[in-house]
Structures are given as structure tokens and as C-alpha cells.
Design a protein around this motif. Structure first.
Motif, PDB file in Angstrom:
ATOM      1  N   GLY A  11    -108.643-118.542  31.878  1.00  8.72           N
ATOM      2  CA  GLY A  11    -107.595-117.973  31.049  1.00  8.72           C
ATOM      3  C   GLY A  11    -107.753-118.404  29.602  1.00  8.72           C
ATOM      4  O   GLY A  11    -108.417-119.407  29.304  1.00  8.72           O
ATOM      5  N   ARG A  17    -113.367-107.654  32.415  1.00  6.58           N
ATOM      6  CA  ARG A  17    -112.345-108.646  32.754  1.00  6.58           C
ATOM      7  C   ARG A  17    -111.691-109.223  31.507  1.00  6.58           C
ATOM      8  O   ARG A  17    -110.469-109.393  31.454  1.00  6.58           O
ATOM      9  CB  ARG A  17    -112.957-109.779  33.595  1.00  6.58           C
ATOM     10  CG  ARG A  17    -113.457-109.332  34.953  1.00  6.58           C
ATOM     11  CD  ARG A  17    -113.508-110.426  35.996  1.00  6.58           C
ATOM     12  NE  ARG A  17    -114.044-111.685  35.535  1.00  6.58           N
ATOM     13  CZ  ARG A  17    -115.334-112.023  35.565  1.00  6.58           C
ATOM     14  NH1 ARG A  17    -116.236-111.159  35.987  1.00  6.58           N
ATOM     15  NH2 ARG A  17    -115.728-113.225  35.195  1.00  6.58           N
ATOM     16  N   ARG A  69    -109.316-106.687  29.924  1.00  6.27           N
ATOM     17  CA  ARG A  69    -108.005-106.692  30.596  1.00  6.27           C
ATOM     18  C   ARG A  69    -107.187-107.901  30.151  1.00  6.27           C
ATOM     19  O   ARG A  69    -105.964-107.809  29.976  1.00  6.27           O
ATOM     20  CB  ARG A  69    -108.195-106.722  32.114  1.00  6.27           C
ATOM     21  CG  ARG A  69    -108.823-105.466  32.693  1.00  6.27           C
ATOM     22  CD  ARG A  69    -108.859-105.562  34.211  1.00  6.27           C
ATOM     23  NE  ARG A  69    -109.653-104.485  34.779  1.00  6.27           N
ATOM     24  CZ  ARG A  69    -110.619-104.655  35.665  1.00  6.27           C
ATOM     25  NH1 ARG A  69    -110.934-105.878  36.076  1.00  6.27           N
ATOM     26  NH2 ARG A  69    -111.286-103.626  36.134  1.00  6.27           N
ATOM     27  N   MET A  70    -107.840-109.048  29.995  1.00  3.64           N
ATOM     28  CA  MET A  70    -107.130-110.255  29.594  1.00  3.64           C
ATOM     29  C   MET A  70    -106.567-110.119  28.180  1.00  3.64           C
ATOM     30  O   MET A  70    -105.466-110.601  27.888  1.00  3.64           O
ATOM     31  CB  MET A  70    -108.059-111.466  29.696  1.00  3.64           C
ATOM     32  CG  MET A  70    -107.356-112.792  29.490  1.00  3.64           C
ATOM     33  SD  MET A  70    -108.369-114.183  30.031  1.00  3.64           S
ATOM     34  CE  MET A  70    -108.394-113.904  31.799  1.00  3.64           C
ATOM     35  N   GLU A  83    -105.488-107.418  26.862  1.00  4.28           N
ATOM     36  CA  GLU A  83    -104.304-106.567  26.999  1.00  4.28           C
ATOM     37  C   GLU A  83    -103.107-107.327  27.552  1.00  4.28           C
ATOM     38  O   GLU A  83    -101.964-106.957  27.298  1.00  4.28           O
ATOM     39  CB  GLU A  83    -104.622-105.378  27.918  1.00  4.28           C
ATOM     40  CG  GLU A  83    -105.621-104.390  27.335  1.00  4.28           C
ATOM     41  CD  GLU A  83    -105.017-103.537  26.237  1.00  4.28           C
ATOM     42  OE1 GLU A  83    -103.884-103.078  26.418  1.00  4.28           O
ATOM     43  OE2 GLU A  83    -105.678-103.352  25.204  1.00  4.28           O
ATOM     44  N   SER A  84    -103.342-108.396  28.304  1.00  2.00           N
ATOM     45  CA  SER A  84    -102.243-109.106  28.972  1.00  2.00           C
ATOM     46  C   SER A  84    -101.925-110.469  28.348  1.00  2.00           C
ATOM     47  O   SER A  84    -101.037-111.162  28.834  1.00  2.00           O
ATOM     48  CB  SER A  84    -102.576-109.298  30.460  1.00  2.00           C
ATOM     49  OG  SER A  84    -103.749-110.085  30.614  1.00  2.00           O
ATOM     50  N   THR A  85    -102.651-110.845  27.284  1.00  2.00           N
ATOM     51  CA  THR A  85    -102.411-112.129  26.622  1.00  2.00           C
ATOM     52  C   THR A  85    -101.779-111.870  25.265  1.00  2.00           C
ATOM     53  O   THR A  85    -102.439-111.328  24.372  1.00  2.00           O
ATOM     54  CB  THR A  85    -103.734-112.900  26.436  1.00  2.00           C
ATOM     55  OG1 THR A  85    -104.373-113.064  27.715  1.00  2.00           O
ATOM     56  CG2 THR A  85    -103.482-114.264  25.822  1.00  2.00           C
ATOM     57  N   PRO A  86    -100.495-112.228  25.073  1.00  2.00           N
ATOM     58  CA  PRO A  86     -99.787-111.867  23.838  1.00  2.00           C
ATOM     59  C   PRO A  86    -100.521-112.245  22.554  1.00  2.00           C
ATOM     60  O   PRO A  86    -100.610-111.430  21.633  1.00  2.00           O
ATOM     61  CB  PRO A  86     -98.453-112.608  23.971  1.00  2.00           C
ATOM     62  CG  PRO A  86     -98.232-112.704  25.445  1.00  2.00           C
ATOM     63  CD  PRO A  86     -99.597-112.896  26.038  1.00  2.00           C
ATOM     64  N   LEU A 121    -103.607-110.018  22.229  1.00  2.00           N
ATOM     65  CA  LEU A 121    -103.216-108.630  22.004  1.00  2.00           C
ATOM     66  C   LEU A 121    -102.723-108.437  20.575  1.00  2.00           C
ATOM     67  O   LEU A 121    -103.068-107.449  19.916  1.00  2.00           O
ATOM     68  CB  LEU A 121    -102.136-108.214  22.999  1.00  2.00           C
ATOM     69  CG  LEU A 121    -101.640-106.768  22.873  1.00  2.00           C
ATOM     70  CD1 LEU A 121    -102.796-105.788  23.032  1.00  2.00           C
ATOM     71  CD2 LEU A 121    -100.554-106.488  23.903  1.00  2.00           C
ATOM     72  N   LYS A 127    -107.395 -98.176  28.097  1.00  2.00           N
ATOM     73  CA  LYS A 127    -106.506 -98.662  29.151  1.00  2.00           C
ATOM     74  C   LYS A 127    -106.913 -98.092  30.508  1.00  2.00           C
ATOM     75  O   LYS A 127    -106.999 -98.825  31.499  1.00  2.00           O
ATOM     76  CB  LYS A 127    -105.057 -98.283  28.844  1.00  2.00           C
ATOM     77  CG  LYS A 127    -104.050 -98.732  29.890  1.00  2.00           C
ATOM     78  CD  LYS A 127    -102.634 -98.379  29.469  1.00  2.00           C
ATOM     79  CE  LYS A 127    -101.618 -98.705  30.547  1.00  2.00           C
ATOM     80  NZ  LYS A 127    -101.638-100.117  30.949  1.00  2.00           N
ATOM     81  N   GLU A 168    -108.586-100.298  33.678  1.00  2.00           N
ATOM     82  CA  GLU A 168    -107.925-100.379  34.986  1.00  2.00           C
ATOM     83  C   GLU A 168    -108.849 -99.969  36.119  1.00  2.00           C
ATOM     84  O   GLU A 168    -108.526-100.170  37.297  1.00  2.00           O
ATOM     85  CB  GLU A 168    -106.683 -99.492  34.988  1.00  2.00           C
ATOM     86  CG  GLU A 168    -105.562-100.007  34.081  1.00  2.00           C
ATOM     87  CD  GLU A 168    -104.424 -99.017  33.933  1.00  2.00           C
ATOM     88  OE1 GLU A 168    -104.600 -97.841  34.353  1.00  2.00           O
ATOM     89  OE2 GLU A 168    -103.374 -99.405  33.393  1.00  2.00           O
TER      90      GLU A 168
END
Length: 212
Positions: free
Chosen positions: A25, A110, A113-114, A116-119, A122, A170, A174
Motif C-alpha cells: 500500500g 494494480r 487502481r491504487m 484511484e483509491s488512495t486519496p 488521486l 476506469k 476494472e
């Protein structure tokens, strides 16, 4: 030889960073760990990257820079949207080779995607995209002989184009089996939908399979 050595060190830092971030992470990965994995000192790390955020986004920044360069290389006679579309598709050919030469494609997916999901990542990514969009708008304005400060059309076109590209990314991100060929295909199909999406009667146009 010195430049090649510097390039190898930079590439090693990027690979090490992305491998660690994908495994531990973003918050769980430190600059010291990245430097150690690349077999360099922390001081060496900071010769190449200002911080962890910059190295985490290095591949994305490379992709964006190649796209802007591809737009600048488009023939002068191409209409603005056509030039953007062709630049995007042309850049994927070189981008695919550059990315896979640096990191495995599954690792790239991978980390994408991270992001997109890590403030924090992003937010940084969106700031970079805003800078890219301004550069694209200025290039469209230059090609068309327009001043983006007084004519809104280049920025409006780029905003619409960028929105489609974000949706494309996006959808591709996915897809567990995504590769650069599928990204190019999805990009082409989605960009072809800009016109139909702006039409008033959607029932006259077919849709696009989001699992393409």
C-alpha cells in the motif's frame, strides 16, 4: 554511459516503488524501503524524485507526456477532436512498449487502481491531469490560431475529451485481464461515442459493451 546508468537507476527506483506500493500500500511504503529495494541510498533517491508521491506517479506522468508530444506531432490540417483522438491512439503504441519495458503490465494495472483509491495519490493525479488539460487546450488553440484566454472552445473540447479518457481508464482498470491492446481498443470505441453521446435522440445510436 553515465546517462544510461542514471536511466537504469531511475527505472530501478520506479519498479521498486511500484512493487512495494502494490504489495504494502502507499501509506505502508517508505522512501527508505524503496531506496533499499533499488540498492541505492536515500540521498540517491532524492536526486531522482522529490518525494514518494512523485515516484508513485512516474509511469502515469510518462504516459501523459507522451500523449501531449503525440498531439504536437499531429498534422496541422486535422480537426481538433480528430487530432486528439489520433494522438491518443498513436501514443498508446509507444506507451505500451515504454510501460512494459519498465514494469509488468499487471503491476501497472494494480498501481493504477491504487491511485484511484488512495486519496493523496488521486488528488496529486488530478492536479497533474489539470495541468495536462491546460497544455492540451493551449496546443489546440495554437493549432487553430485561437487564444484560450478569450475563446473557450479549446478548453471545452479538452474537458469533454478528458472526461471520456477518464471513463476509459476506469473501465480498463476494472478489467482484471486488461492489457495495453485492450486499452487502445476501449479508448477508440469510447472516443467514437462522443458524437452520439451529445446527440439528442440516444435511441438512434447503439451502445458500447463496457467489457470490451
Amino acid at each position: 554511459m553515465r546517462e544510461r546508468k542514471k536511466a537504469r537507476t531511475r527505472d530501478a527506483l520506479i519498479r521498486s516503488a511500484l512493487e512495494l506500493i502494490a504489495h504494502k500500500g502507499y501509506e505502508g511504503t517508505t522512501v527508505d524501503e524503496i531506496a533499499a529495494a533499488a540498492d541505492v541510498s536515500q540521498r540517491t533517491f532524492f536526486r531522482y524524485f522529490a518525494n514518494k508521491e512523485e515516484v508513485a506517479l512516474a509511469v502515469q506522468n510518462m504516459v501523459e507526456a507522451q500523449f501531449l508530444a503525440a498531439l504536437r506531432a499531429r498534422p496541422a490540417g486535422e480537426p481538433p477532436l480528430t487530432a486528439l483522438r489520433n494522438a491518443a491512439l498513436a501514443s498508446w503504441d509507444g506507451v505500451g512498449e515504454a510501460v512494459t519495458a519498465l514494469v509488468p503490465i499487471d503491476l501497472h494495472v494494480r498501481v493504477y487502481r491504487m491511485i484511484e483509491s488512495t486519496p493523496q495519490l488521486l488528488a496529486a493525479h488530478l492536479r497533474r491531469l489539470a495541468e495536462l488539460e491546460e497544455g492540451l487546450a493551449e496546443e489546440i488553440g495554437r493549432r487553430e490560431g485561437l487564444d484560450v484566454r478569450t475563446d473557450p472552445r479549446p478548453r471545452i473540447l479538452v474537458a469533454a475529451f478528458s472526461g471520456v479518457m477518464r471513463v476509459t481508464g476506469k473501465v480498463w482498470g476494472e478489467n482484471l485481464d486488461g492489457d495495453m491492446a485492450s486499452l487502445r481498443r476501449i479508448t477508440s470505441e469510447y472516443l467514437d461515442q462522443i458524437g452520439p453521446a451529445l446527440a439528442e435522440e440516444w435511441s438512434k445510436y447503439g451502445g458500447v459493451d463496457q467489457k470490451a
